[in-house]
Design an enzyme around this catalytic site. Structure first.
Site, PDB file in Angstrom:
ATOM      1  N   TYR A  82     -15.225   3.352   6.612  1.00 19.53           N
ATOM      2  CA  TYR A  82     -13.802   3.418   6.983  1.00 19.53           C
ATOM      3  C   TYR A  82     -13.644   4.082   8.350  1.00 19.53           C
ATOM      4  CZ  TYR A  82      -8.839   4.735   6.629  1.00 19.53           C
ATOM      5  OH  TYR A  82      -7.497   4.903   6.853  1.00 19.53           O
ATOM      6  N   GLY A 120       0.810  -1.212   0.000  1.00 19.86           N
ATOM      7  CA  GLY A 120       0.000   0.000   0.000  1.00 19.86           C
ATOM      8  C   GLY A 120       0.844   1.263   0.000  1.00 19.86           C
ATOM      9  N   LYS A 143     -12.401   2.497  11.909  1.00 21.61           N
ATOM     10  CA  LYS A 143     -11.235   3.033  12.618  1.00 21.61           C
ATOM     11  C   LYS A 143     -11.600   3.475  14.041  1.00 21.61           C
ATOM     12  CE  LYS A 143      -7.977   2.489   9.588  1.00 21.61           C
ATOM     13  NZ  LYS A 143      -6.906   1.509   9.844  1.00 21.61           N
ATOM     14  N   ILE A 155      -1.568  -9.278   0.071  1.00 23.90           N
ATOM     15  CA  ILE A 155      -2.416 -10.244  -0.621  1.00 23.90           C
ATOM     16  C   ILE A 155      -1.930 -10.465  -2.050  1.00 23.90           C
ATOM     17  CG2 ILE A 155      -4.085  -8.517  -1.449  1.00 23.90           C
ATOM     18  CD1 ILE A 155      -5.133 -11.911   0.031  1.00 23.90           C
ATOM     19  N   ARG A 156      -1.123  -9.525  -2.542  1.00 24.24           N
ATOM     20  CA  ARG A 156      -0.583  -9.592  -3.918  1.00 24.24           C
ATOM     21  C   ARG A 156       0.866  -9.149  -3.903  1.00 24.24           C
ATOM     22  NH1 ARG A 156      -0.322  -4.127  -5.196  1.00 24.24           N
ATOM     23  NH2 ARG A 156      -1.634  -2.861  -3.847  1.00 24.24           N
ATOM     24  N   ILE A 180      -2.192  11.698   3.439  1.00 19.19           N
ATOM     25  CA  ILE A 180      -0.766  11.453   3.225  1.00 19.19           C
ATOM     26  C   ILE A 180      -0.413  11.672   1.761  1.00 19.19           C
ATOM     27  CG2 ILE A 180       1.117   9.788   3.445  1.00 19.19           C
ATOM     28  CD1 ILE A 180      -0.045  10.412   6.135  1.00 19.19           C
TER      29      ILE A 180
END
Length: 317
Positions: free
Chosen positions: A143, A12, A147, A36-37, A173
């Site tokens: 989301y 990510g 959180k 996952i990848r 970010i």
């Protein structure tokens, strides 16, 4: 002896750069990247990598035991804008992965956990300016709800079971290295790419949308600094507010024009505008600055210069 670190969600936006920094600091073999990848060639070739489904507690435990992992950075999550399209998947991914890691820590398999929270925990009823560390939270996105819930569970596992879990409420970010990852603040990454490629950009937020932002090097430094702080300095076990700068699309465009005078910006707000409207405009991070001496290094001017320089090199290849 260096502790062995596992990064879950290493492909990510934050995970990619966090992996690189931790490998630089601790040695490549001490940092196990997983996702996952598969990730970029740079990530894959710079140290150990494991394909991992973070919703499987057994798979996580197998990697922890095989590599003798003692610290976990859980960076896997479905972000705000993507989460609104797939709410059930976002809830399942964000909560299942957290419980897997908290339970493994409770069971003594992990010594220390980092889990990222977000300004998405705040909502329309939260004070917009200088949002305090402890305040009203009524998030309106899946989301944000995941959180906020995660913060409560982190504090619970620390208080009830002694789990050493640490967290930061990241603002938006901005990074030149990783592609945007489906967040509401991603316009502030896309705008630099489009300024260099097309000389123009259409923002999906309106011109007056002020949001708290941070340049990636500051976010990485804060994350590692919090994880390296003595346990007694980490007084908040839900998540720390973190801030560096606040700006609007107009202000970022004006800063870009100092370097690319012909740059043009237009506005076509979409569903992400409603999400942005529910979030704070500026953050009070006094607790992080006092408890573990957090300081940011980049403002809008220095970040823009660095972003355009590095992306310019990327596009001129």
């Amino acid at each position: 002896m260096n502790e062995t670190i596992l990064i879950i969600g290493a492909c990510g936006q934050i995970g990619t750069e966090l992996t690189a920094k931790l490998r630089e600091m601790n040695g490549k073999d001490a940092v196990i990247a997983s996702d996952i990848r598969e990730g970029s060639e740079e990530l894959m070739s710079s140290g150990p990598f494991e394909i991992l489904d973070a919703t499987s507690k057994d798979d996580i435990l197998e990697i922890i035991k095989r590599h003798k992992v003692s610290q976990v950075y859980l960076m896997a999550a479905m972000l705000s804008a993507t989460g609104e399209k797939y709410p059930d998947k976002a809830w399942y991914l964000n909560m299942t992965t957290l419980f897997n890691i908290l339970d493994l820590a409770k069971e003594g398999e992990i010594k220390k956990v980092f889990w990222p929270s977000s300004i998405a925990v705040f909502g329309p009823t939260t004070p917009k300016q200088n949002t305090p560390q402890k305040t009203v939270m009524e998030p309106t996105t899946v989301y944000g709800i995941s959180k906020q819930t995660g913060e409560r569970w982190c504090e619970y596992y620390h208080d009830k079971y002694g789990v050493d879990v640490r967290s930061i409420r990241y603002p938006g970010i901005i990074s030149w290295k990783a592609e945007p990852g489906g967040g509401t603040t991603d316009y502030a990454v896309e705008i630099y790419h489009e300024a260099l490629k097309e000389g123009k950009y259409t923002s999906f937020l309106n011109e007056e949308s002020a949001l708290p932002m941070m340049y990636m090097p500051d976010a990485i430094d804060a994350t590692i600094q919090l994880m390296n702080a003595p346990a007694e300095e980490v007084k908040d076990r839900s998540a720390y507010n973190l801030a560096a700068m606040t700006f609007t699309p107009v202000e970022i465009a004006e800063e870009i024009k100092k370097h690319i005078p012909e740059f043009e910006i237009s506005y076509a707000p979409d569903f992400r505008q409603e999400i942005a409207n529910s979030w704070p405009q500026s953050i009070d991070d006094t607790a992080a600055r006092e408890d573990w001496n957090w300081k940011h290094s980049f403002d809008l001017e220095s970040m823009t210069k660095d972003m355009l320089e590095n992306l310019g090199k990327k596009y001129s290849k």
